[in-house]
Design a protein around this motif. Structure first.
Motif, short mmCIF file in Angstrom:
data_model
loop_
_atom_site.label_atom_id
_atom_site.label_comp_id
_atom_site.label_asym_id
_atom_site.label_seq_id
_atom_site.Cartn_x
_atom_site.Cartn_y
_atom_site.Cartn_z
N VAL A 14 0.88 -1.18 0.08
CA VAL A 14 -0.03 0.13 0.18
C VAL A 14 0.81 1.27 0.04
O VAL A 14 0.67 2.03 -0.41
CB VAL A 14 -0.93 -0.06 1.17
N ASN A 86 -3.34 11.13 -1.67
CA ASN A 86 -3.28 9.91 -1.61
C ASN A 86 -3.41 9.10 -3.14
O ASN A 86 -3.97 7.98 -3.08
CB ASN A 86 -4.59 9.46 -0.92
N THR A 87 -3.19 9.87 -4.10
CA THR A 87 -2.92 9.43 -5.58
C THR A 87 -1.68 9.39 -5.96
O THR A 87 -1.07 10.13 -6.63
CB THR A 87 -3.87 10.42 -6.25
N ASN A 88 -1.16 7.76 -5.65
CA ASN A 88 0.05 7.67 -6.35
C ASN A 88 0.27 8.12 -7.95
O ASN A 88 -0.90 7.98 -8.44
CB ASN A 88 0.42 6.21 -6.39
N PHE A 92 0.88 12.55 -4.13
CA PHE A 92 1.18 11.65 -3.28
C PHE A 92 2.62 11.94 -2.39
O PHE A 92 3.06 12.78 -2.64
CB PHE A 92 1.33 10.16 -3.61
N ASN A 216 -10.70 7.81 0.08
CA ASN A 216 -9.44 7.88 -0.51
C ASN A 216 -9.26 6.91 -1.65
O ASN A 216 -9.69 5.89 -1.33
CB ASN A 216 -8.48 7.92 0.51
N TRP A 217 -8.48 7.25 -2.69
CA TRP A 217 -8.18 6.22 -3.85
C TRP A 217 -7.49 5.17 -3.27
O TRP A 217 -7.50 4.02 -3.49
CB TRP A 217 -7.41 7.08 -4.81
N ASP A 218 -6.56 5.50 -2.37
CA ASP A 218 -5.69 4.31 -1.70
C ASP A 218 -6.76 3.24 -1.16
O ASP A 218 -6.36 2.11 -1.02
CB ASP A 218 -4.76 5.12 -0.43
N ASP A 219 -7.78 3.67 -0.33
CA ASP A 219 -8.63 2.65 0.11
C ASP A 219 -9.20 1.73 -0.92
O ASP A 219 -9.56 0.75 -0.58
CB ASP A 219 -10.02 3.41 0.88
N MET A 242 -2.31 2.76 -8.99
CA MET A 242 -2.31 1.56 -8.05
C MET A 242 -1.83 0.44 -8.64
O MET A 242 -0.98 -0.30 -7.87
CB MET A 242 -4.02 1.51 -7.80
N GLN A 245 1.79 -0.50 -7.82
CA GLN A 245 2.20 -0.83 -6.46
C GLN A 245 1.86 -2.14 -6.37
O GLN A 245 2.06 -2.73 -5.07
CB GLN A 245 1.20 0.19 -5.46
#
Ligand code: GLU
Length: 313
Positions: A14, A86-88, A92, A216-219, A242, A245
């Motif tokens: 993550v 939160n947006t790779n 971010f 959040n997009w990471d979620d 995402m 990753q």
């Protein structure tokens, strides 16, 4: 020991990516009972939006003549920018330096270079997607650079620059998933962020999907990795961040919607809109746009030409 390594690896993925992450099929069953990301909920009242019909991507012609809004920014000596963390790839935190970084961050710094002579004269305010418009209307930020799609409904409330990136909404699924496109989403859990064009587009193209709305997009990445979502759907620029990753996730299917990104501003600040458009013209002309694409977004393919600006005056 193997399970512990897998858990650690999942957590690390993550943050920064992990080459030895286990495929989802091998994730221990107990992981699928992990708590949902905070604030996640199944959305029930999302109505599909019609495809754009107005001319909202046409903006005000560039001008470097400063008016009251630009003067106020110069007097303050800082450009206040609403942004995400939160947006790779787009915006971010660099896991080593802790600094905000990404394509959107660099675009904001280039605007500061043109307005204030120094890309470092930026003050970032972290915003979630629903906060973008209220922050601009309330004047707590000068500009919003947050993967924000220009839409007719938004253009009634705020001003947009010319298009600085052409994204396309797609699907992100585990590599062993049978989902290939929107027709396969009936009864599947599809993750997207609240108050985004992405969520509304999923509701339109896959009305029988179960919409998992997160903060959040990471979620969405976490929900996919924990087996709580079958797919995530948003702009390819965000999904690619995402996918890099996690080697067990990939983008599939056609473009579900065009997502032209604009820099958001307060509607009353016309001189700022013109100055930002002049800055974007400079970035397209002198190769800055191209080098920023090469720096962050080549995972999407070879660089396209920068989006052509359209003006309405
Ligand atoms: N481009 C989409 C939007 O503006 C999703 C990006 C986001 O909200 O972060 O709603």
């Amino acid at each position: 020991m193997r399970a512990v390594t897998g858990l650690l690896c999942l957590a690390a993925t993550v943050m920064v990516g992990c080459a030895t992450t286990q495929p989802l099929a091998q994730v221990p069953a107990s992981l699928t009972t992990m708590p949902m990301p905070s604030g996640a909920a199944v959305a029930s009242e999302v109505h599909g939006v019609p495809v754009e019909s107005c001319d909202a991507t046409a903006s005000l012609r560039p001008s470097e003549l400063s008016g009251p809004a630009v003067q106020a920014i110069r007097q303050r000596g800082r450009l206040v920018v609403g942004i995400d963390q939160n947006t790779n790839l787009m915006s971010f935190r660099d896991p080593v330096s802790g600094e905000l970084t990404g394509f959107d961050v660099d675009i904001a710094r280039e605007v500061a270079r043109d307005l204030l002579g120094d890309p470092g004269r930026v003050e970032f305010r972290l915003l979630t997607s629903p906060e973008r418009i209220t922050a601009l209307q309330g004047g707590t930020v000068d500009i919003v650079v947050k993967a924000m799609t220009i839409t007719c409904a938004r253009a009634e409330k705020i001003a947009f620059s010319t298009v600085y990136f052409d994204a396309h909404q797609r699907l992100l699924v585990p590599t062993d998933s049978s989902i290939q496109g929107p027709a396969d989403l009936a009864g599947k859990r599809v993750c997207s962020q609240v108050d985004t064009t992405s969520l509304a587009t999923v509701a339109r193209v896959a009305p029988a999907a179960i919409l998992l709305a997160v903060q959040n997009w990471d979620d969405c990445l976490v929900a996919l990795q924990q087996g709580q979502a079958d797919a995530a759907s948003t702009d390819d620029s965000i999904l690619a961040g995402m996918a890099v990753q996690d080697p067990y996730l990939h983008l599939v299917g056609p473009s579900l919607e065009n997502e032209p990104y604009g820099i958001g501003m307060n509607k009353s600040r016309e001189d700022l809109v013109r100055a930002v458009n002049a800055s974007l013209e400079r970035m397209r002309r002198d190769g800055t746009w191209l080098s920023l694409y090469r720096k962050w977004l080549t995972v999407l393919g070879p660089p396209p030409a920068p989006p052509s600006p359209r003006y309405r005056d």
